[in-house]
Design a protein around this motif. Structure first.
Motif, mmCIF file in Angstrom:
data_model
loop_
_atom_site.group_PDB
_atom_site.id
_atom_site.type_symbol
_atom_site.label_atom_id
_atom_site.label_comp_id
_atom_site.label_asym_id
_atom_site.label_seq_id
_atom_site.Cartn_x
_atom_site.Cartn_y
_atom_site.Cartn_z
ATOM 1 N N LYS A 210 -3.219 -13.708 3.400
ATOM 2 C CA LYS A 210 -1.902 -13.505 4.008
ATOM 3 C C LYS A 210 -1.902 -13.690 5.531
ATOM 4 C CE LYS A 210 2.148 -10.736 3.267
ATOM 5 N NZ LYS A 210 2.726 -9.659 2.492
ATOM 6 N N PRO A 211 -2.918 -13.193 6.266
ATOM 7 C CA PRO A 211 -2.907 -13.403 7.720
ATOM 8 C C PRO A 211 -2.927 -14.885 8.117
ATOM 9 C CG PRO A 211 -4.482 -11.684 7.156
ATOM 10 C CD PRO A 211 -4.016 -12.307 5.861
ATOM 11 N N ASN A 212 -3.449 -15.748 7.262
ATOM 12 C CA ASN A 212 -3.472 -17.197 7.537
ATOM 13 C C ASN A 212 -2.141 -17.843 7.175
ATOM 14 O OD1 ASN A 212 -6.185 -16.282 7.299
ATOM 15 N ND2 ASN A 212 -6.892 -18.349 6.919
ATOM 16 N N GLY A 213 -1.257 -17.111 6.505
ATOM 17 C CA GLY A 213 -0.019 -17.701 6.007
ATOM 18 C C GLY A 213 -0.246 -18.481 4.720
ATOM 19 N N ALA A 214 -1.389 -18.226 4.085
ATOM 20 C CA ALA A 214 -1.740 -18.905 2.831
ATOM 21 C C ALA A 214 -1.498 -17.958 1.662
ATOM 22 C CB ALA A 214 -3.193 -19.358 2.869
ATOM 23 N N SER A 215 -1.572 -18.499 0.462
ATOM 24 C CA SER A 215 -1.250 -17.700 -0.715
ATOM 25 C C SER A 215 -2.098 -18.111 -1.912
ATOM 26 C CB SER A 215 0.226 -17.870 -1.069
ATOM 27 O OG SER A 215 0.479 -19.244 -1.359
ATOM 28 N N VAL A 216 -1.970 -17.309 -2.967
ATOM 29 C CA VAL A 216 -2.652 -17.551 -4.235
ATOM 30 C C VAL A 216 -1.620 -17.455 -5.342
ATOM 31 C CG1 VAL A 216 -4.392 -16.681 -5.850
ATOM 32 C CG2 VAL A 216 -4.812 -16.530 -3.408
ATOM 33 N N GLY A 217 -1.733 -18.312 -6.326
ATOM 34 C CA GLY A 217 -0.883 -18.232 -7.513
ATOM 35 C C GLY A 217 -1.738 -18.284 -8.760
ATOM 36 N N LEU A 218 -1.315 -17.585 -9.775
ATOM 37 C CA LEU A 218 -1.991 -17.569 -11.076
ATOM 38 C C LEU A 218 -1.165 -18.374 -12.059
ATOM 39 C CD1 LEU A 218 -2.817 -13.775 -11.097
ATOM 40 C CD2 LEU A 218 -4.501 -15.623 -11.069
ATOM 41 N N TYR A 219 -1.818 -19.307 -12.739
ATOM 42 C CA TYR A 219 -1.108 -20.215 -13.633
ATOM 43 C C TYR A 219 -1.755 -20.250 -15.016
ATOM 44 C CZ TYR A 219 0.980 -21.579 -9.261
ATOM 45 O OH TYR A 219 1.636 -21.559 -8.061
ATOM 46 N N HIS A 220 -0.962 -19.914 -16.020
ATOM 47 C CA HIS A 220 -1.372 -20.031 -17.422
ATOM 48 C C HIS A 220 -1.001 -21.441 -17.870
ATOM 49 C CE1 HIS A 220 -1.651 -19.354 -21.715
ATOM 50 N NE2 HIS A 220 -0.361 -19.560 -21.866
ATOM 51 N N PRO A 221 -1.968 -22.225 -18.364
ATOM 52 C CA PRO A 221 -1.692 -23.623 -18.676
ATOM 53 C C PRO A 221 -0.844 -23.855 -19.922
ATOM 54 C CG PRO A 221 -3.931 -23.076 -19.275
ATOM 55 C CD PRO A 221 -3.356 -21.877 -18.574
ATOM 56 N N THR B 102 1.548 -22.152 -33.196
ATOM 57 C CA THR B 102 0.515 -21.120 -33.302
ATOM 58 C C THR B 102 1.196 -19.776 -33.047
ATOM 59 O OG1 THR B 102 -0.102 -20.900 -30.962
ATOM 60 C CG2 THR B 102 -1.110 -22.742 -32.196
ATOM 61 N N PRO B 103 0.506 -18.672 -33.316
ATOM 62 C CA PRO B 103 1.082 -17.365 -32.976
ATOM 63 C C PRO B 103 1.292 -17.186 -31.467
ATOM 64 C CG PRO B 103 -0.775 -17.099 -34.478
ATOM 65 C CD PRO B 103 -0.748 -18.536 -34.065
ATOM 66 N N PHE B 104 0.640 -18.039 -30.664
ATOM 67 C CA PHE B 104 0.730 -17.929 -29.212
ATOM 68 C C PHE B 104 1.769 -18.870 -28.609
ATOM 69 C CE2 PHE B 104 -3.789 -17.404 -30.502
ATOM 70 C CZ PHE B 104 -3.824 -16.020 -30.438
ATOM 71 N N GLY B 105 2.333 -19.747 -29.420
ATOM 72 C CA GLY B 105 3.313 -20.714 -28.944
ATOM 73 C C GLY B 105 3.017 -22.098 -29.488
ATOM 74 N N VAL B 106 3.857 -23.045 -29.118
ATOM 75 C CA VAL B 106 3.694 -24.425 -29.570
ATOM 76 C C VAL B 106 2.629 -25.100 -28.709
ATOM 77 C CG1 VAL B 106 4.850 -26.659 -29.844
ATOM 78 C CG2 VAL B 106 6.061 -24.542 -30.399
ATOM 79 N N VAL B 107 1.753 -25.847 -29.341
ATOM 80 C CA VAL B 107 0.666 -26.542 -28.662
ATOM 81 C C VAL B 107 1.229 -27.702 -27.838
ATOM 82 C CG1 VAL B 107 -1.488 -27.840 -28.989
ATOM 83 C CG2 VAL B 107 -0.935 -25.919 -30.527
ATOM 84 N N ILE B 108 0.708 -27.852 -26.608
ATOM 85 C CA ILE B 108 1.080 -28.972 -25.748
ATOM 86 C C ILE B 108 -0.180 -29.772 -25.395
ATOM 87 C CG2 ILE B 108 3.118 -27.822 -24.805
ATOM 88 C CD1 ILE B 108 1.494 -27.229 -22.270
ATOM 89 N N SER B 109 0.025 -30.973 -24.910
ATOM 90 C CA SER B 109 -1.098 -31.825 -24.519
ATOM 91 C C SER B 109 -1.662 -31.388 -23.166
ATOM 92 C CB SER B 109 -0.643 -33.281 -24.429
ATOM 93 O OG SER B 109 0.243 -33.444 -23.331
ATOM 94 N N THR B 110 -2.877 -31.824 -22.889
ATOM 95 C CA THR B 110 -3.471 -31.529 -21.582
ATOM 96 C C THR B 110 -2.646 -32.162 -20.461
ATOM 97 O OG1 THR B 110 -4.964 -33.403 -21.862
ATOM 98 C CG2 THR B 110 -5.823 -31.233 -22.448
ATOM 99 N N GLU B 111 -2.111 -33.343 -20.728
ATOM 100 C CA GLU B 111 -1.295 -34.027 -19.721
ATOM 101 C C GLU B 111 -0.020 -33.247 -19.419
ATOM 102 O OE1 GLU B 111 -3.918 -36.924 -21.788
ATOM 103 O OE2 GLU B 111 -2.460 -35.474 -22.545
ATOM 104 N N GLN B 112 0.623 -32.726 -20.458
ATOM 105 C CA GLN B 112 1.841 -31.941 -20.263
ATOM 106 C C GLN B 112 1.540 -30.664 -19.490
ATOM 107 O OE1 GLN B 112 5.164 -32.766 -21.222
ATOM 108 N NE2 GLN B 112 5.490 -31.123 -19.750
#
Length: 143
Positions: free
Chosen positions: A70-81, A103-113
């Motif tokens: 934060k002191p640098n004005g930078a940030s972090v984000g968490l991303y579920h693919p 699947t029980p976790f959702g519809v499967v997507i491609s790596t590209e998507q």
């Protein structure tokens, strides 16, 4: 179990800390995590103890890294693919899957998507958003 922690927690922390002095105002570090690491969502399959706990740990590490940057004005984000068509998903589900399968976790997507979705979220991120935990489609994920 230690292999999972080295890859999913130690790796992102070491990389972020190594880059810290080069991250200037507006820089954004993206950490790929998983909905399986959400304590609130409580997802996962039998045999995923190391994976899910390592993803929960990297989520906490990201919250600490956010304060460091934060002191640098930078940030972090968490991303579920998303639920991505990979060998790992095939092992978890016990059968080969492809984009479009349910699947029980959702519809499967491609790596590209998945990559395209996450890149779009990263480009749209603003520092005032704070620490986000988002799915590939932009939906917030509970901690």
């Amino acid at each position: 179990m230690m292999d999972q922690f080295e890859c999913n927690v130690v790796g992102p922390v070491i990389v972020t800390k190594a880059l810290k002095d080069n991250l200037k105002e507006g820089s954004h570090m993206a950490i790929v995590t998983s909905m399986a690491g959400s304590v609130g969502a409580m997802l996962g399959a039998p045999g995923m103890l190391a994976y899910t706990t390592s993803k929960a740990a990297v989520n906490m590490a990201a919250s600490r890294l956010m304060h460091d940057l934060k002191p640098n004005g930078a940030s972090v984000g968490l991303y579920h693919p998303g639920v991505v068509a990979t060998d790992m998903l095939d092992v978890v589900m016990g059968k080969p899957l492809k984009a479009g399968d349910a699947t029980p976790f959702g519809v499967v997507i491609s790596t590209e998507q998945s990559a395209s979705d996450m890149l779009g979220l990263m480009k749209a991120y603003k520092l005032e958003d704070g620490l986000l935990f988002r799915s590939n489609n932009g939906d917030p994920i509970p901690w």
